[in-house]
Design an enzyme around this catalytic site. Structure first.
Site, mmCIF file in Angstrom:
data_model
loop_
_atom_site.group_PDB
_atom_site.id
_atom_site.type_symbol
_atom_site.label_atom_id
_atom_site.label_comp_id
_atom_site.label_asym_id
_atom_site.label_seq_id
_atom_site.Cartn_x
_atom_site.Cartn_y
_atom_site.Cartn_z
ATOM 1 N N GLY A 12 -4.030 -4.237 -4.868
ATOM 2 C CA GLY A 12 -4.936 -3.143 -5.175
ATOM 3 C C GLY A 12 -4.129 -1.905 -5.487
ATOM 4 O O GLY A 12 -3.704 -1.182 -4.588
ATOM 5 N N HIS A 13 -3.858 -1.677 -6.777
ATOM 6 C CA HIS A 13 -3.039 -0.534 -7.175
ATOM 7 C C HIS A 13 -3.957 0.601 -7.621
ATOM 8 O O HIS A 13 -4.632 0.511 -8.644
ATOM 9 C CB HIS A 13 -2.075 -0.938 -8.295
ATOM 10 C CG HIS A 13 -1.017 -1.887 -7.831
ATOM 11 N ND1 HIS A 13 -0.100 -2.471 -8.680
ATOM 12 C CD2 HIS A 13 -0.719 -2.351 -6.598
ATOM 13 C CE1 HIS A 13 0.703 -3.253 -7.984
ATOM 14 N NE2 HIS A 13 0.346 -3.192 -6.723
ATOM 15 N N ASP A 36 0.822 -1.217 0.000
ATOM 16 C CA ASP A 36 0.000 0.000 0.000
ATOM 17 C C ASP A 36 0.853 1.263 0.000
ATOM 18 O O ASP A 36 0.431 2.314 0.491
ATOM 19 C CB ASP A 36 -0.955 0.022 1.207
ATOM 20 C CG ASP A 36 -1.744 -1.262 1.359
ATOM 21 O OD1 ASP A 36 -2.388 -1.659 0.371
ATOM 22 O OD2 ASP A 36 -1.709 -1.865 2.447
ATOM 23 N N GLN A 59 1.944 -6.061 -3.275
ATOM 24 C CA GLN A 59 2.231 -6.103 -1.838
ATOM 25 C C GLN A 59 3.558 -5.373 -1.529
ATOM 26 O O GLN A 59 3.931 -4.453 -2.245
ATOM 27 C CB GLN A 59 2.250 -7.534 -1.304
ATOM 28 C CG GLN A 59 0.891 -8.213 -1.285
ATOM 29 C CD GLN A 59 0.541 -8.891 -2.578
ATOM 30 O OE1 GLN A 59 1.365 -9.542 -3.194
ATOM 31 N NE2 GLN A 59 -0.691 -8.756 -2.999
ATOM 32 N N LYS A 108 2.556 2.150 -5.155
ATOM 33 C CA LYS A 108 3.295 1.647 -6.319
ATOM 34 C C LYS A 108 2.548 1.917 -7.621
ATOM 35 O O LYS A 108 3.155 2.221 -8.637
ATOM 36 C CB LYS A 108 3.532 0.135 -6.168
ATOM 37 C CG LYS A 108 4.401 -0.246 -4.987
ATOM 38 C CD LYS A 108 4.606 -1.738 -4.897
ATOM 39 C CE LYS A 108 3.329 -2.494 -4.566
ATOM 40 N NZ LYS A 108 2.742 -2.130 -3.258
#
Length: 425
Positions: free
Chosen positions: A40-41, A13, A224, A16
């Site tokens: 989750g980007h 988080d 991650q 990235k």
């Protein structure tokens, strides 16, 4: 040709997606090397925000090709939903998206197993997203997984799925004393999604090396963060793959010598989702303020993130094992309103001051932070146009990070939008 790896340097988080989206404008290919739809980007441009779970973060840059590597585990239905989302935005993925034939697939039985196993742990839950990531990697290493290259023989594929369901029914009956019928589900959506995957499947390693030989630049993206690495993270509270730079090599078939630089994406404070030791965690009003100001809720799960001061012990460990050559510092604007800002430079463990990040989770739980304090800048930096416009107290904070890590901050992100980023190096 230049190959740059972008790695999350903390517990994920870190931002990235934004950094990869920004850098991919000048890249020929963005390749994702591990994880699955548990990622989750978040990418914001204009007045819109989008969350990518499987598609590489370069998908929004016109002309940039995207490769999902062999180290990724793919939920065909989730991938199809994401492809439909970007298609509805007017983005054509034809000849832009490529999927390694060696990437393993996630099926409904993986998700059921994930939930059953996590529930069985009681108060020792890992904090899994329940998306079947771990069970899919288990099948991979047990050598009975199903890969993207297997989808072209439909009869063999269906027979393998039937066999796997039968075996897993025995497993959940005898190991978890659960009703095996929970594995019975309608696979029509799965097979529909698999059919739509077929045109995008390639030999990933050859495709990547062809792109490297043909010139241009390659951006390699993980999911991650390094502290969740199955080998080098806070085991057992880790993910099921290798988000570290080494995972980029195995997850794509990339030779180590091909990597030119490693950008570590670092949040200006520290967050963690799920369970596990967190030495710098703030369980007070300051932690809650950071959570609310930074909108620290999981892009995939919606779970509130635990928040704490920047941890330089953990960061220096991450820089060491990843070979990070430069830092992209994100979300520093979240600290705008704080009177004082802490940075953890060491731990105390059993009465001794240490600077090494413990490999034992039990030891990490006992660690207490040694904090250096900085005066806050108490001003809004979200619209700064240059480094000279950044308040002195903020520049002092950044300089301290560089000095303590011996690593240059080359990207300075002051907000979620593409344009809210300064290039310093």
């Amino acid at each position: 040709m230049p190959v740059t790896v972008v790695v999350g340097a903390q517990w994920g988080d870190e931002g990235k997606g934004k950094i990869v989206d920004l850098l991919s404008e000048k890249c020929n290919l963005v390749a994702r090397y591990q994880g699955g739809a548990n990622a989750g980007h978040t990418i914001a441009f204009g007045d819109k925000t989008y969350v990518l779970h499987l598609l590489p973060s370069g998908v929004f840059q016109e002309g940039t090709r995207c490769l999902i590597g062999n180290g990724v585990v793919i939920d065909p239905v989730a991938l199809q939903e994401e492809m439909t989302m970007v298609k509805n935005l007017g983005i054509d993925l034809t000849n832009r998206l490529f999927i390694s034939s060696a990437a393993h697939l996630i099926f409904p039985y993986h998700k059921v197993l994930d939930t059953i196993r996590e529930t069985s742990k009681g108060d020792k839950k890992i904090g899994t997203t329940g998306r079947g990531i771990g069970p899919s990697y288990v099948d991979k290493y047990m050598r009975n997984g199903i890969r993207a290259g297997d989808i072209f023989d439909e009869a063999a594929l269906k027979a393998k799925i039937t066999e796997e369901i039968s075996e897993k029914k025995k497993h959940i009956r005898h190991i978890f004393n659960a009703d095996p019928d929970v594995l019975d589900s309608d696979y029509s959506a799965v097979f529909s999604a698999i059919e739509k995957m077929k045109p995008f499947v390639v030999n990933g390693a050859y495709f990547l090396h062809s792109a490297i030989r043909s010139g241009g630049s390659i951006l390699v993206e993980g999911a991650q963060g390094a502290l969740l690495d199955i080998d080098h993270g806070t085991y057992p509270y880790v993910t099921a793959s290798n988000p570290t730079t080494g995972g980029a090599c195995t997850g794509l078939g990339l030779a180590p010598g091909a990597i030119n630089s490693v950008i570590g994406v670092v949040k200006a404070y520290t967050t963690r989702v799920g369970n596990g030791a967190f030495p710098t965690e703030l369980t007070n009003e300051t932690g809650e303020l950071i959570r609310k100001t930074g909108h620290e809720f999981g892009a995939t799960t919606g779970r509130p993130r635990r928040c704490g001061w920047l941890d330089l012990v953990a960061l220096n460990y991450s820089i060491m094992i990843n070979g990070i050559t430069e830092i992209a510092l994100t979300k520093i604007d979240v600290l705008n309103d704080l009177d004082e800002i802490g940075v953890v430079t060491a731990y105390t463990l059993n009465g001794k001051t240490i600077h090494e990040f413990p490999t034992s989770h039990a030891d990490l739980e006992k660690c207490r932070p040694v904090i250096t304090w900085f005066k806050g800048w108490k001003s809004d930096i979200r619209d700064v146009a240059s480094w000279n416009d950044v308040p002195e107290n903020c520049r002092t904070y950044v300089k301290f990070i560089e000095d303590q890590t011996q690593t240059k901050v080359t990207w300075f992100s002051t907000g979620p939008k593409r344009e809210s980023t300064l290039q310093l190096g």
